[in-house]
Structures are given as structure tokens and as C-alpha cells.
Design a protein around this motif. Structure first.
Motif, PDB file in Angstrom:
ATOM      1  N   ALA A  24     -13.111   4.412  -5.780  1.00 53.20           N
ATOM      2  CA  ALA A  24     -12.031   5.065  -5.368  1.00 53.20           C
ATOM      3  C   ALA A  24     -12.460   6.423  -4.991  1.00 53.20           C
ATOM      4  O   ALA A  24     -13.189   7.070  -5.508  1.00 53.20           O
ATOM      5  CB  ALA A  24     -10.699   5.186  -6.332  1.00 53.20           C
ATOM      6  N   ILE A  70       0.872  -1.192  -0.025  1.00 56.34           N
ATOM      7  CA  ILE A  70      -0.029   0.002  -0.103  1.00 56.34           C
ATOM      8  C   ILE A  70       1.001   1.006  -0.186  1.00 56.34           C
ATOM      9  O   ILE A  70       1.801   1.444   0.715  1.00 56.34           O
ATOM     10  CB  ILE A  70      -1.091  -0.053   1.247  1.00 56.34           C
ATOM     11  N   ALA A  88      -8.018  -0.468   1.499  1.00 60.11           N
ATOM     12  CA  ALA A  88      -7.150  -0.563   0.565  1.00 60.11           C
ATOM     13  C   ALA A  88      -7.302  -1.994  -0.393  1.00 60.11           C
ATOM     14  O   ALA A  88      -7.178  -2.197  -1.427  1.00 60.11           O
ATOM     15  CB  ALA A  88      -5.554  -0.648   1.311  1.00 60.11           C
ATOM     16  N   ARG A 130     -10.268  10.092  -3.913  1.00 57.84           N
ATOM     17  CA  ARG A 130      -8.982  10.577  -3.981  1.00 57.84           C
ATOM     18  C   ARG A 130      -8.786  11.320  -2.682  1.00 57.84           C
ATOM     19  O   ARG A 130      -7.853  11.801  -2.177  1.00 57.84           O
ATOM     20  CB  ARG A 130      -8.661  11.559  -4.952  1.00 57.84           C
ATOM     21  N   PHE A 179      -6.067  10.184   0.134  1.00 58.99           N
ATOM     22  CA  PHE A 179      -4.598  10.109  -0.297  1.00 58.99           C
ATOM     23  C   PHE A 179      -4.055  10.831   1.111  1.00 58.99           C
ATOM     24  O   PHE A 179      -4.518  11.467   1.923  1.00 58.99           O
ATOM     25  CB  PHE A 179      -4.336  11.190  -1.226  1.00 58.99           C
ATOM     26  N   TYR A 180      -2.761   9.948   1.341  1.00 58.49           N
ATOM     27  CA  TYR A 180      -2.057  10.427   2.438  1.00 58.49           C
ATOM     28  C   TYR A 180      -1.039  11.594   2.107  1.00 58.49           C
ATOM     29  O   TYR A 180      -1.217  12.684   2.820  1.00 58.49           O
ATOM     30  CB  TYR A 180      -0.796   9.284   2.648  1.00 58.49           C
ATOM     31  N   ILE A 214      -2.217   0.574  -4.882  1.00 63.46           N
ATOM     32  CA  ILE A 214      -2.540  -0.588  -3.960  1.00 63.46           C
ATOM     33  C   ILE A 214      -1.973  -1.863  -4.697  1.00 63.46           C
ATOM     34  O   ILE A 214      -2.595  -1.824  -6.024  1.00 63.46           O
ATOM     35  CB  ILE A 214      -3.976  -0.942  -3.463  1.00 63.46           C
ATOM     36  N   ASN A 218       0.657   5.440  -0.180  1.00 68.76           N
ATOM     37  CA  ASN A 218      -0.257   6.846  -0.102  1.00 68.76           C
ATOM     38  C   ASN A 218      -1.643   6.700  -0.057  1.00 68.76           C
ATOM     39  O   ASN A 218      -2.518   7.239  -0.753  1.00 68.76           O
ATOM     40  CB  ASN A 218       0.250   7.602  -1.272  1.00 68.76           C
ATOM     41  N   TYR A 219      -2.047   5.745   0.843  1.00 67.49           N
ATOM     42  CA  TYR A 219      -3.504   5.729   1.211  1.00 67.49           C
ATOM     43  C   TYR A 219      -3.897   5.934   2.692  1.00 67.49           C
ATOM     44  O   TYR A 219      -3.438   5.351   3.447  1.00 67.49           O
ATOM     45  CB  TYR A 219      -3.910   4.195   0.695  1.00 67.49           C
ATOM     46  N   CYS A 224      -1.889   7.204  -5.614  1.00 65.75           N
ATOM     47  CA  CYS A 224      -2.103   6.185  -4.445  1.00 65.75           C
ATOM     48  C   CYS A 224      -2.043   4.868  -5.237  1.00 65.75           C
ATOM     49  O   CYS A 224      -2.745   4.666  -6.312  1.00 65.75           O
ATOM     50  CB  CYS A 224      -3.377   6.198  -3.798  1.00 65.75           C
TER      51      CYS A 224
END
Length: 550
Positions: A50, A7, A41, A52, A55-56, A64, A9-10, A62
Motif C-alpha cells: 500500500a 473502492i 485497487a 498512502r 489517497f484521493y 477497498i 478514496n483511492y 482508503c
């Protein structure tokens, strides 16, 4: 089975990777640390929508990625059907760009979400609170009953024969339609043939009739002119013939005196004969131009018939109509009645249906035979999981016609409470009840159905003590033949792990991130002891944890 989940940036995960092995994998952790985020994820590579906003970091996409071993699932036909490269190890990747655009890949080949859902549906059996689960699916319910009844080979043979039966039914229907259409075409052909035959057409008839009609249309003018000419040529008073005869008489009187006059008199005699012939011919023609009204009507009607047929068949003349008549007659002779072929195929179809009905009845009897025992065992298993009044009833209804799986419509009816009405599972069971029902039923049929990776999210919610211990034992037994992943808060369940991951949050300089750690044996003991008591755990809790693990 799933071998890894990567994973990037989730949510609050910057980067995290989990490696999975066979057997029972347990995931525990702090409240809010991100256990459910893992499932979110995983849901993305299963084709879920999804967002957006998850996002981290907002400036990076992102990603996965899941890696699967798919050899046991016989997925080669699926890959061939969708033109995907097949390998025993399959990598599924989902990417969501900063702009929110989503892309999915199977072994680096782009696929749409529908294909992604179908593929991952065969690889992951994900149970989350209040999700729609396959225990709701009546086709899966029937598969479980067939597994217990030992119907695998019989169902396989029945399905093959059923496909042949459907193919024959389709062929028969097509032949019947084809024959019906051909019969209608033949009727139309015969109608056209009879119409042309009744016309009794004669080659070049239209040309002659048109000439006759033209003469009839001008008969009055012809008669008037001919009458005038005939009267002038041979009338009684001052006709051309009378004048010529008088001249001939006068010349005859003096011809003996002059030879040249005799010569001209002879020429004049010839002219008189010619005028007489002309007059006679014209008089005869005059008599022929007399037309009766009936004859004119008949001629006009005949021409109208010919013109109508020419227009209908797009023919230039009568000769063209005669050619069309010959061609239509040839087509009618070439017509083949499919009645005999239809009768033969109908017999074959009826015979196959009779055979299928017998097989379907045998399957149905075997299903109904194992149903009471299955109901009793499931109800007992649910009672062991703190659902003392839970009841499961398998409702059988007979189809009006043969189906792909026989003559049975099967529906699991469920009641969680004492005295409650038995209703279809999908409409009455809560998320926790569904999870426990799925656990019990799948543990009973696990050896007979090639189940994919089974993931349970907080299946033990609301239970503890002996019930949780019993649940852990069921999961442990299920994991002996299948890959099972469980997210749990229960120390009794966690103690059954073959692989134990701990999810926790870590505060970075500017962000809080989710981390994961694979626990050693000593770390497992401490983690379970904390779940049993507090952090740090007491000596009694540590001893209890060791006992649970052992």
C-alpha cells in the motif's frame, strides 16, 4: 468468482462500485480515465504493498472491498487452517489509514498479508503487463499438462500415496536415528557397568579402607609411642613390672606379720598380672603396626579408585556405587533393539516406493504423449494472434527421486521470434507475449482446471483487425466456463462482452474523479463505434459496431 468491487478514496476515485457477473466482462474507457487504477485497487485486496500517496483525500482512509463467491474452490480447509469463518460468500477488505497503517480482513476477521495473498491467489488470476504470472509457474504448467492428459484422478491418488510414502520414510529415519542413539547409550551403559564390575566393590569397603589408611599414615607415631610404653612397662631395667615385682617381694616378707599387708599384697599381685597383659597386648599391637610400602600403595590406589567412581557417578559411598551398578544393569537388560521393526518398515517403504515409481512412470508417459499436440496447438493459436514465429516446447527432465507430482520436472520453453532460442518462459517472453500465451494455453485447459476469475489487462495491446477478432473469440469461449474480466482498447474484443463497463473522468468543483457506467445495448454500440472511428462516430462505424456485436 468476484461479484463486486467497492473502492473508496483511492487515487482519483472518491467512491466507485463495480458489480460483476458470470461470463465475459469488458472494461473500456478514455485514456487516463482510471482503468489501470481499478487493477491497482484490486491489487491491494490481493495483498500488494500500500502507498498512502494514492489517497484521493488525505484526511480519510482508503478502503477497498471485494465480495467473492467461493463455493467451487473447495476452500473450507484453508479457512479452518487459519481459523477463519467460512461462508460461500467471502468479503475481503483492505484499509489504509491516513498514517499509512494497513489492515486486511476476511469476513471481518483480521489477517496478515501472507494469508491474504494465498487466499486471493486462489480467487483471482490477474494478468498485467510485465507482472509475474502463473504461466511462469512450473507447477501450474504441469497442472495444465495433467489436465490435458486426463491425469486428475491418477495425480490425486499418487499424491495421497506419496504422502504415505513420505510419512513412512520419516518414520523409518526416526527409528534408525532412535536405534542408533539407543545403541550408543547401550554402549555407554555397558562401559559403565564393566567399569563398576571390574572394581569388585564390597559393601562398606570404603569405611574400612579409610580406617586402615589412617592407621598406615600414622604408623610411625604409633610405633614410637607403643615402643616407649612397652619398654616402660616391661623393659629389663627399671620397668614398671620389675618395680612392682620388687615391691611384691618386699611385702611378701612382712605380710605374715600383718593381715592387712597380705590383703594389699594380693591386690598388687593382680595389678602385676594386669600390667603384664597390657604390656603383652601393646607389644602385639606394636608388631601389627608394621606396614610394608607395597601394602600402603595398594590401599591408597584402592581408595583412589573408589573416590574416582564416587565422583563420576555422584555417589556418597561404596554402597551408593553398588546401587548404581544394579540400576545400570537393569537399564541395559531393558534395552530393545529396533532392528526387526526397522527392517519391516524398510520393506514396506521400498514396496510403496516401487508402486509409486510405477504410477509416476505412467503419469510421465501420459504427459509426454499429449505434449506434442499441446505444443502444436499453442503455437498455432499464437500464430493466429499475430505471433507467426512463436514456438512452445515442453521440456521434460526426470527427477533424481520421487516428488509430490511424480518424476517429472516440466518447464515451458518459448521463442517468439524466428530462429530464436527456446528458453524458459519466465526469462524470455514480454508482458504482451505472456498474456497471449496465457490466453491460448488457458483456453485449451479451461474445461479441465477450476480456474479462478481471470483478469486480463490490455491483452490485445498492439493487435487489431482479424487478430483482435480472433482474440475476442478465444476470450468469449473461455468465458463460457469461467468468469473473465478484460480491460481493452480493442473494439473487436469489446464486442464480445456480456457485461460492458465504461470508465470515464468527471471534473468536479475541486477535483477530477473516476466514474464508471454499465452500458446498455445502444450505449455499447456507440462506444464500440467510437473505438472504431471517432467521437461522434460515423454511420458506417455504428453499422460496423452492430455487426461486431451480433
Amino acid at each position: 468468482m468476484i461479484t463486486s468491487l467497492d473502492i473508496h478514496n483511492y487515487a482519483i476515485i472518491e467512491q466507485l462500485k463495480l458489480d460483476f457477473s458470470k461470463g465475459l466482462t469488458i472494461i473500456t474507457g478514455e485514456t487516463g480515465a482510471g482503468k489501470s487504477i481499478l487493477l491497482g485497487a484490486l491489487g491491494l485486496i490481493m495483498g500488494e504493498r500500500a502507498d498512502r500517496k494514492m489517497f484521493y483525500r488525505k484526511d480519510k482512509k482508503c478502503i477497498i472491498e471485494g465480495t467473492f463467491q467461493v463455493k467451487p474452490y473447495q476452500l473450507q480447509p484453508f479457512f479452518d487452517e487459519h481459523e477463519l469463518d467460512y461462508d460461500d460468500e467471502v468479503i475481503i477488505r483492505r484499509e489504509i489509514t491516513v498514517a499509512g497503517k494497513s489492515r486486511a480482513f476476511v469476513n471481518d476477521t483480521p489477517v496478515n498479508l501472507d494469508i491474504l495473498r494465498k487466499l486471493t491467489g486462489a480467487l483471482i488470476d490477474l494478468h498485467r503487463q510485465f507482472d509475474t504470472q502463473d504461466i511462469n509457474d512450473v507447477s501450474f504448467q504441469l497442472r495444465m499438462i495433467d489436465a490435458l492428459a486426463g491425469n486428475k484422478e491418477q495425480v490425486k491418488k499418487y499424491t495421497q500415496n506419496y504422502k504415505s510414502y513420505i510419512a513412512k520414510k520419516r518414520e523409518l529415519a526416526n527409528l534408525i536415528t532412535q536405534n542408533s542413539q539407543a545403541a550408543k547409550e547401550l554402549d555407554f551403559l555397558n562401559f559403565q557397568i564393566n567399569e563398576l564390575a571390574q572394581a569388585e566393590l564390597i559393601p562398606d569397603e570404603d569405611t574400612k579402607l579409610e580406617a586402615a589408611m589412617k592407621k598406615m599414615d600414622n604408623a610411625e607415631s604409633i610405633q614410637a609411642t607403643l615402643g616407649k610404653v612397652v619398654s616402660t612397662l616391661s623393659g629389663e631395667d627399671k620397668s614398671v613390672q620389675a618395680t612392682l615385682r620388687n615391691i611384691a617381694t618386699d611385702l611378701a616378707k612382712i605380710a605374715k606379720f600383718e593381715p592387712k599387708i597380705q590383703e594389699q599384697a594380693s591386690i598388687l599381685d593382680g595389678l602385676i598380672l594386669d600390667f603384664e597383659a597390657v604390656a603383652d597386648n601393646l607389644e602385639e599391637t606394636l608388631s601389627e603396626t608394621e606396614v610394608s610400602p607395597e601394602e600402603a600403595i595398594e590401599t591408597r590406589a584402592r581408595l583412589d579408585l573408589i573416590y574416582r567412581l564416587q565422583k563420576k557417578h555422584q555417589a556418597l559411598n561404596v554402597d551408593g556405587l553398588i546401587d548404581i551398578f544394579k540400576d545400570l544393569s537393569s537399564q541395559a537388560k531393558a534395552f530393545t533393539d529396533l532392528g526387526d521393526k526397522i527392517a519391516t518398515l524398510q520393506t514396506e517403504t521400498d514396496k510403496l516406493k516401487e508402486q509409486l515409481t510405477k504410477k509416476a512412470t505412467t503419469l510421465s508417459n501420459k504427459r509426454k504423449k499429449v505434449a506434442p499436440g499441446f505444443e502444436k496447438t499453442v503455437s498455432q493459436g499464437l500464430q493466429d494472434l499475430s505471433m507467426p514465429h512463436a514456438l512452445l516446447k515442453i521440456d521434460f527432465k526426470t527427477k533424481e527421486d520421487l516428488g509430490a507430482t511424480g518424476i517429472d520436472d516440466v518447464n515451458f520453453l518459448f521463442s517468439a521470434n524466428k530462429g530464436g532460442d527456446l528458453l524458459p518462459v519466465q526469462g524470455v517472453a514480454s508482458g504482451g507475449e505472456l498474456s497471449r500465451l496465457a490466453l491460448v494455453t488457458k483456453s485449451l485447459v479451461a474445461g479441465a482446471i477450476p480456474l479462478p476469475t481471470i483478469i486480463f489487462d490490455e491483452i490485445d495491446a498492439g493487435v487489431s483487425g482479424d487478430v483482435a477478432l480472433r482474440m475476442g473469440q478465444i476470450l468469449e469461449k473461455l468465458a463460457k466456463g469461467h468468469q473473465v474480466v478484460v480491460i481493452t482498447h480493442s473494439p473487436q474484443v469489446a464486442a464480445k462482452a456480456q457485461t460492458h463497463y465504461f470508465i470515464y473522468k468527471k471534473d468536479e468543483a475541486t477535483h477530477t474523479t473516476t466514474k464508471v457506467k454499465k452500458l446498455t445495448q445502444e450505449e455499447r454500440i456507440k462506444s464500440i463505434a467510437v473505438m472504431l472511428s471517432q467521437n461522434p462516430p460515423s454511420d458506417a462505424a455504428l453499422a460496423n459496431a452492430k455487426e461486431l456485436i451480433n
